[in-house]
Design a protein around this motif. Structure first.
Motif, PDB file in Angstrom:
ATOM      1  N   ASN A  45      -3.966  11.100  -4.635  1.00 14.70           N
ATOM      2  CA  ASN A  45      -2.839  11.245  -5.240  1.00 14.70           C
ATOM      3  C   ASN A  45      -3.361  11.618  -6.957  1.00 14.70           C
ATOM      4  O   ASN A  45      -2.300  11.719  -7.649  1.00 14.70           O
ATOM      5  CB  ASN A  45      -1.921   9.737  -5.256  1.00 14.70           C
ATOM      6  CG  ASN A  45      -1.095   9.973  -4.089  1.00 14.70           C
ATOM      7  OD1 ASN A  45      -0.835  10.765  -3.645  1.00 14.70           O
ATOM      8  ND2 ASN A  45      -0.515   8.713  -3.689  1.00 14.70           N
ATOM      9  N   PHE A  70      -6.741  -2.103  -1.949  1.00 16.22           N
ATOM     10  CA  PHE A  70      -6.547  -3.674  -1.700  1.00 16.22           C
ATOM     11  C   PHE A  70      -7.817  -4.113  -1.012  1.00 16.22           C
ATOM     12  O   PHE A  70      -8.590  -3.653  -0.532  1.00 16.22           O
ATOM     13  CB  PHE A  70      -5.602  -3.848  -0.609  1.00 16.22           C
ATOM     14  CG  PHE A  70      -4.105  -3.505  -1.254  1.00 16.22           C
ATOM     15  CD1 PHE A  70      -3.253  -4.327  -1.665  1.00 16.22           C
ATOM     16  CD2 PHE A  70      -3.992  -1.872  -0.882  1.00 16.22           C
ATOM     17  CE1 PHE A  70      -1.878  -3.843  -2.035  1.00 16.22           C
ATOM     18  CE2 PHE A  70      -2.514  -1.567  -1.722  1.00 16.22           C
ATOM     19  CZ  PHE A  70      -1.744  -2.495  -2.085  1.00 16.22           C
ATOM     20  N   PRO A 120       6.310   0.770  -8.538  1.00 16.37           N
ATOM     21  CA  PRO A 120       5.090   1.485  -8.370  1.00 16.37           C
ATOM     22  C   PRO A 120       5.344   2.826  -8.211  1.00 16.37           C
ATOM     23  O   PRO A 120       6.615   3.352  -8.358  1.00 16.37           O
ATOM     24  CB  PRO A 120       5.011   1.006  -6.970  1.00 16.37           C
ATOM     25  CG  PRO A 120       6.071   0.468  -6.372  1.00 16.37           C
ATOM     26  CD  PRO A 120       6.838   0.109  -7.401  1.00 16.37           C
ATOM     27  N   ALA A 166       0.922  -1.250   0.023  1.00 13.89           N
ATOM     28  CA  ALA A 166       0.098  -0.022   0.049  1.00 13.89           C
ATOM     29  C   ALA A 166       0.933   1.205   0.031  1.00 13.89           C
ATOM     30  O   ALA A 166       0.640   2.118  -0.757  1.00 13.89           O
ATOM     31  CB  ALA A 166      -0.987  -0.044   1.227  1.00 13.89           C
ATOM     32  N   LYS A 185       3.950   1.379  -1.092  1.00 11.94           N
ATOM     33  CA  LYS A 185       4.601   1.576  -2.432  1.00 11.94           C
ATOM     34  C   LYS A 185       3.691   1.973  -3.478  1.00 11.94           C
ATOM     35  O   LYS A 185       4.260   3.216  -4.191  1.00 11.94           O
ATOM     36  CB  LYS A 185       5.182  -0.118  -2.878  1.00 11.94           C
ATOM     37  CG  LYS A 185       6.309  -0.417  -2.218  1.00 11.94           C
ATOM     38  CD  LYS A 185       6.546  -1.704  -2.784  1.00 11.94           C
ATOM     39  CE  LYS A 185       7.859  -2.631  -2.229  1.00 11.94           C
ATOM     40  NZ  LYS A 185       7.764  -3.756  -2.674  1.00 11.94           N
ATOM     41  N   ALA A 186       2.390   1.814  -3.414  1.00 11.75           N
ATOM     42  CA  ALA A 186       1.671   2.038  -4.476  1.00 11.75           C
ATOM     43  C   ALA A 186       1.223   3.510  -4.345  1.00 11.75           C
ATOM     44  O   ALA A 186       0.752   3.956  -5.302  1.00 11.75           O
ATOM     45  CB  ALA A 186       0.191   1.284  -4.344  1.00 11.75           C
ATOM     46  N   MET A 187       1.277   4.030  -3.174  1.00 15.14           N
ATOM     47  CA  MET A 187       0.904   5.704  -3.080  1.00 15.14           C
ATOM     48  C   MET A 187       2.173   6.323  -3.387  1.00 15.14           C
ATOM     49  O   MET A 187       2.235   7.481  -3.323  1.00 15.14           O
ATOM     50  CB  MET A 187       0.590   5.932  -1.624  1.00 15.14           C
ATOM     51  CG  MET A 187       1.076   5.760  -0.576  1.00 15.14           C
ATOM     52  SD  MET A 187       0.488   6.225   1.025  1.00 15.14           S
ATOM     53  CE  MET A 187      -0.712   5.149   0.956  1.00 15.14           C
ATOM     54  N   GLY A 188       3.270   5.657  -3.594  1.00 18.52           N
ATOM     55  CA  GLY A 188       4.592   6.402  -4.285  1.00 18.52           C
ATOM     56  C   GLY A 188       5.559   6.806  -3.055  1.00 18.52           C
ATOM     57  O   GLY A 188       6.372   7.691  -3.184  1.00 18.52           O
ATOM     58  N   SER A 246       2.888   6.527  -7.771  1.00 17.63           N
ATOM     59  CA  SER A 246       1.749   7.401  -7.161  1.00 17.63           C
ATOM     60  C   SER A 246       0.534   7.611  -8.476  1.00 17.63           C
ATOM     61  O   SER A 246      -0.432   8.166  -8.031  1.00 17.63           O
ATOM     62  CB  SER A 246       1.838   8.883  -6.509  1.00 17.63           C
ATOM     63  OG  SER A 246       2.457   9.546  -7.259  1.00 17.63           O
TER      64      SER A 246
END
Lengths: 236, 260
Positions: free
Chosen positions: B153, B85, B77, A137, A139-142, B79
């Motif tokens: 984001n 999830f 990955p 989570a 990682k996915a938000m940067g 943003s």
């Protein structure tokens, strides 16, 4: 006053007499000093080492397998030494670094060498328990790896890190007492010199009280701190 | 449509299994998704739909082929690809508000966009729960918070990995509408992984049917019904029946999980 010729009850009472505590009180300060410094070193060293061990493993954030394997081997070597042997082994090292092989500071080197690897393993096992999804989570938000370590992994495991550190502090206290044998001073030294060599069992008793109280205090503080965090997160 | 926003070009992903062999989670899968599209990936467990989503997210790497966003190869990955999830994965040591703000903080734009956090709390219908911790709110609320956390984001694409799978059906219906609403209002592109045929038809422009071992796309169906859609519509039911049939035909055992 010895248990050999005095009833237990009288020795017990004498252990509360100021006379028994006269040489013990300065030793308590020595012990607190050693434990304090060692704990700070163990905390810093153990967290860093534990983090490196975690993030460099094959499934970690920054897999560097050779580094992980070699560090792990070093940690295992250090951990395989019984504390007493570690103390003896560190005598020449202390002489090299500090110029003298006895005393409080020399002992801290041995304590750290033994406790950092232990705490590092505790840190590692806490960090490995993190749900992979939370890291994903982040990682996915940067988030960068650095952010994941300091904003996700450490806060997430903080309650368990605190419990691990509590275990480590208690190990440091017990090892400090042992190190007293080897010229480190402190409560262990008093217990051996008075309780063992001079049969002044009332002093030995007093030393035991202090050690028990110390460990209880640390355990209580550690439990409370981790509980407060869990309560704040409504996990308990 | 011109250039696709997202493109998978012959991606394959093999996972090692317990016996040292390989499980082909994805084999030579190609898919194009245009900007603003709502695409569902549906299929039985092990058909590679989550794997495909993770490849697009950059959380996993394909062994062959490549995934592209705006014609640029996806490496790691970012943003610009939001991910929601099934297990919500809110951070338990953050409040709802802090969770939603986490993406802004990660990108170092929190100070400039502080006011947006409030707007996204409102968007998720979580006013009054800003200071609550994830364990204090219901599953539906948590999933709404995680949607807000991903959307704050402003991702070019939102990847939803069975986000409603763990919710009860009332919450589920409500959240389907919330997701549709967000999709329409924000003009976001969404890729939605699900086990639920109704959900896929209700939400998507296109339904991608996948089959397992090896994970492949077996068919892509244009839904084409007008929105708002009605679950009991004749056309809806017919499409539902035909998709169920197709999924049954792929050799799964009886009572497959997607009837749930």
């Amino acid at each position: 006053m010895s248990l050999l010729n005095t009833p237990f009850w009288e020795v017990f009472l004498a252990s509360f007499d100021p006379a028994a505590w006269k040489s013990l009180v300065p030793a308590i300060w020595e012990t607190l000093y050693m434990v304090g410094i060692t704990c700070v070193i163990t905390l810093v060293g153990g967290v860093i080492l534990g983090l490196i061990l975690t993030v460099t493993n094959t499934f970690g954030l920054l897999p560097i397998v050779w580094l992980n394997r070699s560090l792990s081997a070093v940690v295992n070597c250090l951990r395989s030494l019984p504390q007493m042997i570690m103390i003896i082994l560190m005598i020449p090292v202390a002489r090299m670094i500090l110029g003298k092989a006895y005393g409080v500071n020399a002992c801290i080197i041995a304590l750290a060498a033994s406790c950092i690897p232990m705490f590092a393993r505790l840190v590692e096992s806490s960090l490995l328990e993190i749900e992979k999804g939370k890291v994903d989570a982040a990682k996915a938000m940067g988030s960068s790896s650095f952010q994941i370590i300091f904003r996700i992994m450490i806060p997430e495991t903080l309650p368990s890190l605190i419990r691990g550190f509590t275990v480590a502090i208690i190990a440091v206290i017990s090892m400090t007492a042992l190190a007293g044998n080897f010229g480190a001073g402190g409560i262990g030294d008093i217990a051996v010199r008075f309780g063992f060599q001079r049969f002044q069992h009332e002093v030995l008793f007093a030393a035991v009280y202090v050690l028990v109280a110390l460990v209880q205090l640390v355990q209580f503080a550690g439990d409370a701190a981790s509980k407060i965090l869990l309560k704040k997160r409504h996990l308990i | 449509m011109s250039k696709p926003l997202i493109e998978a070009r012959g991606v394959s992903r093999v996972y090692a299994d317990a016996d040292g062999g390989g499980v082909e989670a994805l084999l030579d899968v190609s898919l194009e998704i245009s900007k603003g599209e709502f695409v569902s990936l549906i299929g039985p467990s092990g058909c590679g739909k989550t794997t495909l989503l993770r490849l697009i997210a950059g959380l996993d790497e394909p062994q062959r082929g490549e995934a592209l966003l705006d014609g640029v190869k996806i490496e790691g990955p970012s943003s610009e690809r939001g991910y929601v999830f099934q297990h919500v994965n809110l951070f338990p040591w953050f409040t709802v508000e802090q969770n939603i703000a986490a993406g802004l903080k990660a990108r170092g734009v929190y100070k400039e966009r502080k006011d947006d956090v409030k707007a996204f709390v409102r968007l998720a219908g979580l006013e009054g729960f800003e200071k609550s911790y994830p364990h204090q709110i219901s599953g539906g609320m948590a999933q709404r918070a995680s949607l807000a956390r991903a959307l704050i984001n402003d991702p070019k694409v939102l990847l939803l990995d069975e986000p409603l799978g763990a919710l009860d059906s009332f919450t589920r219906f409500a959240l389907q509408d919330i997701i549709l609403d967000l999709w329409e209002k924000r003009g976001a592109t969404m890729i939605f992984v699900t086990h639920d045929v109704d959900e896929a038809i209700y939400l998507s422009d296109r339904v991608v049917i996948m089959t397992p071992r090896p994970g492949r796309i077996s068919e892509i169906i244009d839904v084409g019904f007008e929105r708002p859609r009605h679950r009991n519509d004749a056309g809806f039911m017919k499409l539902r029946a035909s998709i169920l049939e197709k999924l049954n035909l792929v050799g799964e055992r009886k009572a497959p999980e997607y009837f749930l």
